[in-house]
Design a protein around this motif. Structure first.
Motif, short mmCIF file in Angstrom:
data_model
loop_
_atom_site.label_atom_id
_atom_site.label_comp_id
_atom_site.label_asym_id
_atom_site.label_seq_id
_atom_site.Cartn_x
_atom_site.Cartn_y
_atom_site.Cartn_z
N ALA A 1 0.76 -1.27 -0.03
CA ALA A 1 -0.10 0.08 0.09
C ALA A 1 0.84 1.22 -0.01
CB ALA A 1 -1.02 0.14 1.20
N LEU A 2 2.07 1.21 0.72
CA LEU A 2 2.74 2.34 0.90
C LEU A 2 3.76 2.71 -0.21
CD1 LEU A 2 3.29 2.63 4.57
CD2 LEU A 2 1.90 4.21 3.32
N ASN B 1 4.21 7.01 7.46
CA ASN B 1 4.53 6.50 6.04
C ASN B 1 5.82 5.78 5.93
OD1 ASN B 1 1.73 6.99 5.75
ND2 ASN B 1 2.33 8.76 4.28
N VAL B 2 6.59 6.21 6.71
CA VAL B 2 8.03 5.85 6.31
C VAL B 2 8.51 5.16 7.74
CG1 VAL B 2 8.71 7.77 5.05
CG2 VAL B 2 9.08 8.05 7.65
N TYR C 1 5.81 1.40 12.81
CA TYR C 1 4.26 1.69 12.25
C TYR C 1 4.06 0.60 11.16
CZ TYR C 1 0.07 3.25 10.36
OH TYR C 1 -1.24 3.52 9.83
N LYS C 2 5.01 0.26 10.15
CA LYS C 2 4.55 -0.36 9.08
C LYS C 2 4.53 -2.07 9.57
CE LYS C 2 7.59 1.04 6.27
NZ LYS C 2 8.56 1.11 4.93
N ALA D 1 13.98 8.05 10.16
CA ALA D 1 13.32 8.16 9.01
C ALA D 1 12.17 9.32 9.00
CB ALA D 1 12.79 6.92 8.28
N CYS D 2 11.47 9.28 10.41
CA CYS D 2 10.33 10.24 10.63
C CYS D 2 10.72 11.50 10.53
CB CYS D 2 9.74 9.88 12.10
SG CYS D 2 10.93 9.65 13.36
N THR D 3 11.96 11.98 11.27
CA THR D 3 12.47 13.26 11.21
C THR D 3 12.90 13.65 9.86
OG1 THR D 3 13.59 12.79 13.22
CG2 THR D 3 14.15 14.61 12.39
N GLU D 4 13.30 12.79 9.05
CA GLU D 4 13.65 13.31 7.58
C GLU D 4 12.61 13.36 6.78
OE1 GLU D 4 15.23 9.87 5.50
OE2 GLU D 4 16.67 11.33 4.46
N ALA D 5 11.50 12.73 7.11
CA ALA D 5 10.25 12.84 6.29
C ALA D 5 9.19 14.14 6.76
CB ALA D 5 9.31 11.74 6.42
#
Ligand code: SF4
Lengths: 465, 229, 238
Positions: free
Chosen positions: A28-29, A319-320, A324-325, A366-370
């Protein structure tokens, strides 16, 4: 360990073993990543844009009193009723009161995370009003009587078949495996609801101080319909949503859509500046703006983490996020899930009970980057951990880390430890992977590398001599 | 003390300690020098748009194709009439809804179909059962392929979102370069007496909520057609 | 140029060959290295677990140890990030803040040091194998390692680099996270192993032995045909 933490661990364990879920979410992602990168590349400079967005939000949040007052005086001047709510309860009571006063029987609600946060729908339903979620994903999870799986894609975890079965059971529609037909079933059902509703409830993505408007982003048009047809419109807005000027939207709308949904801009960006004005043919007779604190001023007081109030709820960090995934949105059992949820929830609902979320991260960043507004998410997870340990640390863990300091600060002891470990590991095989294993937490699913016969320090000594 | 004063009081109290400026902890790949003052001109970072009308029109067309908007440049009123009639015929329109305006008046006269006018108060089910909503607009935005409508320019709030097909009639000079230009235009046009609703419409209504598969016409129009004269 | 090494604790104890390889490569390039033997650990395990006081106790010693060093080169993106980025946070508002900043400015991760500081990409290595590269998160996002290791790999004779899907996504190690939430950590590792396996490469190469320890440990347990190797080891092969 708190019970919520235990439940979290159990759910996470179950979800991580669910391989169908894992590949479903990855697929999905997958499309989202491609689209987002393509949209990002259209920006002349994405990093500059992020910095600018962060600076604007910084300005807004760090002068929140000034901008809020400006927003309120502008929007009130055009006939909007503004209500300030310190708590979720106050906000719910007010909105229930408005509904009662106007004998509201049915409400259409366009997606609002603030509503989830204060359980607004439940409060209204308890007072006997029908509340229908109109965002398709939100409608689906409402019919399933479950919480949204994601702050932007609430029904991302479901297959068309599950949705078809659901519609069949709840709406009596014929089964189908076409997403298009399913969408049309919802469209027809909800059309009737819009036309009959007395009240529309929305959130807001931004509140513009300069002009006294709220900005509402949707793709489906449900935000437009919920705020056009019913005779009353209530917008429930976190106080941190203010942006200084209308022009700022030229930056924020594309960034929100790019980071959140891999779109250049969302389909409907609606700016609402009051109830129906004189000489306008339609629109609600009354427009209420409810400004919600509900813990936000507490967050504001934490200067170190004040930037968490920059969040535009785009969902990009979810999403990243590899956590979570793998565990899915429901495992968090919070309103806001994923990295931002793991940072916020301990503040909103209590550190002692919710600190596990801040520990459940590999700190990959990855969150911080996104994040389009540059919230230092993984740094805040670290700070939450520090704060949690400061206020209460398990005695055995404290002991371990005190031992760690002693070992690391005494090189001789350290070397002795390594040698003892090398000797001791010969017996590890006896207990490895069993509950007696002191490193069971590792060896339950992974092999442990052996300690080397000769360490680097040994090598260096030999080399020097 | 009112709730308002209490909340504002808590905010002021909280803000007495300064927060670190943003971006200080960013990793090397994300680090950019902070701006001295908070920026107000975003053009250097937003997607590029050419200056000439041709470039803007080309970009608008490209964005429209991607968004599944039907965008057509028409030379004059005759061509508009031909195209409108063809569209009405192809889609089997029986009733249209529109508002009073220079271009819309012309269009509904040309179409000769029963019409619902949303200028004053109108019946909701009449509008709901119309086959198309024909409106004017405030601007088109090349950068994003968006149409800017307001309650004043497009016959209220519902006309542009309730009927299954939204047809926009725009003039060439309304095709603006980018979002900053669109906001400037709104400010210039309305000063401080804004219409109660303004909207940036970008493509027909859509959803991806079922398996992230794109479906058009979730709640709003399934089709968006823009004629630019 | 006088180079001071830092060899993280688990490399010292479990993967000495990684440190040895770094020394070999640096010496092959004609540099003198020194190693403060008292160095044990950067303090990251305590820091990441919320024990900042304990982490500071260890980190203070590190600062003192390297006070006179000119350039500090280490063989781990993660421990490098600890010193470059997180020390500043750890010592924020303490008397050692300035020193932590000065220290951070002297620290280099090995591949970054070779490519960015020395301007070397060809270190005369030869390694006929197919490899795929895993971007360790700290190296990638805190240190900015992306092109540097790839530039080095490109110059290794006989080596073929095959990029895997989602090379930038976390392997799931995350320090104490891996033992606090083993199920999540393992699931993330499985995803990583799957994308590496798809490339059919002989080795997964990375700048971080900690990621590799996790990936290898998981692959071994699940009997997946995966082998891991630190970039320094690849560069030392002749
Ligand atoms: S924290 Fe950043 S990325 Fe996450 S939802 Fe908020 S704005 Fe989006």
């Amino acid at each position: 360990m708190s019970t919520v933490a235990q439940v979290f661990k159990e759910t996470a364990r179950r979800m991580t073993h669910d391989l169908r879920h894992r590949s479903w979410i990855q697929n999905a992602l997958g499309k989202y990543y491609v689209g987002r990168d393509e949209k990002k590349a259209r920006f002349q400079n994405w990093q500059e844009a992020r910095q600018a967005a962060a600076e604007i939000k910084w300005d807004a949040v760090n002068h929140l009193d000034k901008y809020l007052e400006q927003f309120v005086s502008k929007i009130e001047a055009r006939g909007t009723k503004v209500f300030w709510a310190s708590t979720g309860q106050q906000a719910c009571d007010y909105i229930v009161g408005v509904a009662k006063k106007h004998r509201v029987r049915s409400i259409v609600k366009s997606k609002a995370m603030t509503g989830e946060e204060i359980h607004l729908a439940q409060a209204l339903e308890k007072s006997g009003v029908e509340v229908v979620e109109t965002d398709l994903g939100e409608y689906i999870v409402q019919l399933r009587e479950e919480a949204p799986y994601h702050i932007v894609f609430p029904a991302m975890h479901l297959t068309r078949h599950e949705i078809s079965d659901l519609f069949n059971k709840k709406l009596g529609s014929a089964p189908t495996d076409s997403p298009e037909e399913l969408t049309m079933i919802a469209r027809r059902t909800l059309r009737k609801k819009y036309c009959a509703a007395d009240m529309g409830i929305s959130g807001a993505n931004f509140a513009i101080a300069e002009t006294g408007m709220i900005s509402l982003t949707t793709n489906e048009g449900n935000g437009r319909l919920s705020t056009s047809l019913p005779r009353i419109h209530v917008a429930l807005i976190g106080i941190e949503k203010v942006l200084p000027t209308l022009d700022d939207l030229a930056l924020f709308l594309p960034m929100l859509a790019t980071a959140g949904a891999a779109q250049a801009v969302s389909c409907y960006n609606t700016f609402i500046a009051g109830p129906r004005q004189e000489r306008e043919p339609d629109g609600p007779d009354e427009f209420h703006v409810v400004l919600l604190d509900n813990g936000r001023t507490r967050l504001l007081a934490d200067a170190e983490q004040r930037d968490t109030l920059h969040c535009i709820r785009c969902g990009g960090c979810l999403n990243v996020c590899p956590i979570y995934k793998n565990i899915g949105g429901h495992s968090y059992a919070t309103t806001y899930m994923g990295p931002i949820g793991s940072v916020l929830t301990p503040h909103m609902r209590g550190l002692t009970e919710w600190k596990h979320l801040s520990f459940a991260s590999s700190l990959c960043g990855a969150c911080t980057e996104a994040c389009p507004v540059k919230i230092d998410l993984h740094h805040h997870l670290l700070q939450n951990r520090r704060n949690a340990i400061r206020c209460k640390s398990p005695w055995w863990e404290k002991l371990i880390f005190q031992g760690f300091v002693t070992l690391m600060n005494h090189p001789l002891l350290y070397r002795l430890g390594v040698k003892l470990g090398w000797f001791g590991q010969k017996f590890h095989g006896l207990v490895k992977g069993t509950k007696l294993d002191p490193v069971y937490a590792w060896t339950q699913s992974r092999e442990l590398p052996p300690l080397a016969r000769n360490s680097f320090k040994d090598y260096w000594r030999r080399k020097q001599s | 003390m009112s709730e308002r004063e209490q909340i504002l009081g808590r905010i002021r109290e909280a803000l007495r300690v300064a927060a670190p400026k943003p971006g200080l902890l960013s990793g090397p790949g994300q680090r950019v020098p902070p701006h001295e003052k908070r920026p107000t001109d975003f053009r250097p970072w937003l997607p590029v748009v050419g200056d000439s009308f041709e470039e803007r029109a080309a970009l608008f067309a490209k964005n429209s194709a991607e968004l599944k908007t039907d965008f057509q440049l028409v030379a004059n009123r005759d061509e508009l009439q031909t195209k409108l009639l063809a569209l009405a015929h192809a889609e089997g329109w029986k009733k249209i809804a529109t508002h009073a305006g220079e271009l819309t008046n012309y269009a509904f006269a040309a179409l000769g179909l029963p019409v619902v006018q949303t200028g004053g108060r109108y019946k909701l089910d009449e509008l709901e059962s119309s086959d198309a909503g024909i409106t004017e607009c405030d601007a088109l935005v090349a950068q994003t392929g968006s149409v800017v409508v307001t309650t004043r320019s497009a016959g209220g709030r519902a006309l542009s979102v309730l009927p299954p097909h939204h047809v926009v009639l725009a003039r060439r000079d309304q095709l603006l370069r980018d979002l900053p230009a669109a906001f400037t235009a709104l400010k210039q046009r309305y000063g401080s007496s804004y219409p109660s609703m303004m909207c940036l419409i970008t493509g027909p209504s859509r959803t991806g909520d079922i398996e992230r598969i794109l479906v058009l016409g979730a709640h709003g129009p399934k089709k968006l057609t823009i004629f630019c004269m | 140029m006088k180079i001071s090494l830092f060899i993280p604790c688990f490399i010292d104890a479990c993967y000495p060959q990684v440190g040895i390889s770094m020394v070999k490569v640096l010496e092959r390039l004609g540099h003198q290295v020194e190693y403060p033997e008292d160095f044990t650990c950067c303090g990251q395990p305590a820091f990441n677990s919320g024990y900042w006081d304990e982490a500071r106790a260890v980190a203070e010693k590190v600062l003192a140890m390297y006070r006179s060093a000119e350039i500090i080169v280490g063989v781990s993106g993660s421990c490098g990030a600890m010193m470059m980025t997180f020390y500043k946070e750890l010592f924020h508002g303490t008397p050692l803040e300035a020193e932590a900043k000065a220290h951070a400015a002297k620290v280099w991760e090995f591949s970054d040091f070779l490519v960015t500081k020395l301007g070397v990409t060809d270190v005369g290595a030869k390694f006929p194998a197919k490899v795929t590269f895993h971007d360790g998160c700290h190296g990638l996002r805190e240190v900015g390692l992306k092109k540097q290791p790839r530039a080095l790999l490109a110059k290794v004779q006989g080596l073929e680099l095959i990029e895997m899907d989602a090379a930038e996504s976390c392997c799931g190690f995350g320090g104490t996270f891996s033992v606090k939430f083993p199920m999540i950590s393992t699931a993330m590792g499985e995803v990583k192993c799957d994308s590496a396996l798809k490339t059919k490469a002989d080795y997964i190469v990375s700048c971080d032995s900690s990621c590799l320890m996790h990936i290898q440990g998981l692959a071994d347990r699940q009997k997946k045909p995966l082998r891991t190797m630190h970039l320094a080891e690849v560069l030392a092969k002749q």
